[in-house]
Design an enzyme around this catalytic site. Structure first.
Site, PDB file in Angstrom:
ATOM      1  N   HIS A 293      -4.664   1.516  53.849  1.00 49.31           N
ATOM      2  CA  HIS A 293      -4.801   0.291  54.656  1.00 49.31           C
ATOM      3  C   HIS A 293      -4.401   0.604  56.091  1.00 49.31           C
ATOM      4  O   HIS A 293      -3.548   1.468  56.329  1.00 49.31           O
ATOM      5  CB  HIS A 293      -3.899  -0.810  54.071  1.00 49.31           C
ATOM      6  CG  HIS A 293      -4.184  -2.155  54.673  1.00 49.31           C
ATOM      7  ND1 HIS A 293      -3.656  -2.538  55.883  1.00 49.31           N
ATOM      8  CD2 HIS A 293      -4.963  -3.177  54.256  1.00 49.31           C
ATOM      9  CE1 HIS A 293      -4.095  -3.759  56.168  1.00 49.31           C
ATOM     10  NE2 HIS A 293      -4.886  -4.173  55.203  1.00 49.31           N
TER      11      HIS A 293
ATOM     12  N   GLU B 130     -12.404  -2.367  57.339  1.00 48.70           N
ATOM     13  CA  GLU B 130     -11.598  -3.367  58.056  1.00 48.70           C
ATOM     14  C   GLU B 130     -11.350  -2.873  59.476  1.00 48.70           C
ATOM     15  O   GLU B 130     -10.527  -1.964  59.672  1.00 48.70           O
ATOM     16  CB  GLU B 130     -10.234  -3.549  57.383  1.00 48.70           C
ATOM     17  CG  GLU B 130     -10.285  -4.108  55.985  1.00 48.70           C
ATOM     18  CD  GLU B 130      -8.947  -4.713  55.572  1.00 48.70           C
ATOM     19  OE1 GLU B 130      -8.946  -5.871  55.165  1.00 48.70           O
ATOM     20  OE2 GLU B 130      -7.903  -4.048  55.693  1.00 48.70           O
TER      21      GLU B 130
HETATM   22  O1  G3P Z   1      -6.371  -6.260  53.666  1.00 46.93           O
HETATM   23  C1  G3P Z   1      -6.861  -7.426  54.249  1.00 46.93           C
HETATM   24  C2  G3P Z   1      -6.309  -7.636  55.590  1.00 46.93           C
HETATM   25  O2  G3P Z   1      -5.986  -6.507  56.335  1.00 46.93           O
HETATM   26  C3  G3P Z   1      -7.075  -8.624  56.375  1.00 46.93           C
HETATM   27  O3  G3P Z   1      -6.131  -9.415  56.991  1.00 46.93           O
HETATM   28  O4  G3P Z   1      -5.241 -11.498  57.833  1.00 46.93           O
HETATM   29  O5  G3P Z   1      -7.359 -10.577  58.759  1.00 46.93           O
HETATM   30  O6  G3P Z   1      -7.340 -11.524  56.457  1.00 46.93           O
HETATM   31  P1  G3P Z   1      -6.544 -10.839  57.538  1.00 46.93           P
END
Ligand code: G3P
Length: 232
Positions: free
Chosen positions: A106, A154
């Site tokens: 992550h 991400e």
């Molecule tokens: O692993 C999911 C996360 O990093 C996303 O965070 O708060 O943008 O939904 P958020």
């Protein structure tokens, strides 16, 4: 081919959209609050075409035993064998707790390349699912040949914000999907995901599902937010 909103057919097998709620280490979703949140989430009716999973904090992983019907994931795993491995999260230990799989790499907990390869290799032998996080198509290209259970794209700069990855980076999602499909690795996307429109858009772009944290955990009504995300 998409059959309906969130269901896919892959060589005749029906596959569900995966929605992973990352509890991170938010005060709203750790310790007693984690248990309360899981208890409430366990009562949500999940549509047949959705699989829900919860990546809970390391300090709460023992809770998996209390919620055997939920898909509880870890936020990290190590390739180390049981033994002299202080502080490591062994796959044997996680599996023993009833944990089904883990996030890995992550953006808040990056892992060196060699460890990523070793952990995916070891997990593959025991059916432990690895959701490998990447921040770019280049990283997806590098790691897709290792064939983790999923690659989660991400973009770090959108994590925790109000603009979703599906709105801000649609072309990159398609690029990551194209790269990973060459290795039959399904793609998840995360960062700024808030609602069912974000989920639907991600799936239209070829993703298999989403990772979401603040949009659920920090919302005023996490149960309502999650129910609405998966319901339409
Ligand atoms: O692993 C999911 C996360 O990093 C996303 O965070 O708060 O943008 O939904 P958020």
């Amino acid at each position: 081919m998409r059959i309906n909103n969130y269901t896919f057919s892959n060589q005749g097998m029906m596959e569900e959209a995966l929605v992973v709620v990352n509890f991170k280490n938010y005060s709203q979703s750790t310790l007693d609050n984690s248990r309360r949140m899981l208890d409430k989430f366990s009562k949500i009716t999940v549509p047949q075409n959705v699989r829900l999973a919860f990546a809970i904090s390391p300090v709460d992983l023992c809770l998996a035993g209390k919620f055997p019907d939920l898909n509880i994931f870890s936020q990290h795993a190590d390739e180390n064998d049981p033994g002299a491995a202080t502080g490591k999260m062994t796959i044997e230990g996680l599996t023993g707790l009833g944990i089904k799989g883990s996030l890995l790499n992550h953006s808040e907990n990056r892992v060196p390349e060699k460890k990523i390869a070793a952990t995916i290799g070891k997990a593959g032998k025991s059916g432990f699912e690895i959701i490998l996080c990447v921040g770019s198509p280049e990283e997806a290209e590098k790691y897709a040949p290792l064939r983790p259970s999923y690659i989660a794209y991400e973009p770090p700069e959108l994590i925790g914000g109000d603009i979703s990855v599906s709105t801000a980076r649609p072309e990159i999602i398609s690029d990551v999907v194209a790269i990973c499909s060459g290795y039959s690795v399904p793609v998840l996307v995360g960062a700024g995901i808030k609602n069912c429109a974000d989920l639907r858009k991600s799936i239209e772009l070829g993703a298999r599902g989403v990772l979401i944290a603040s949009g659920i955990v920090k919302s005023e009504d996490p149960v309502a937010s999650l129910t609405s995300l998966i319901s339409s």
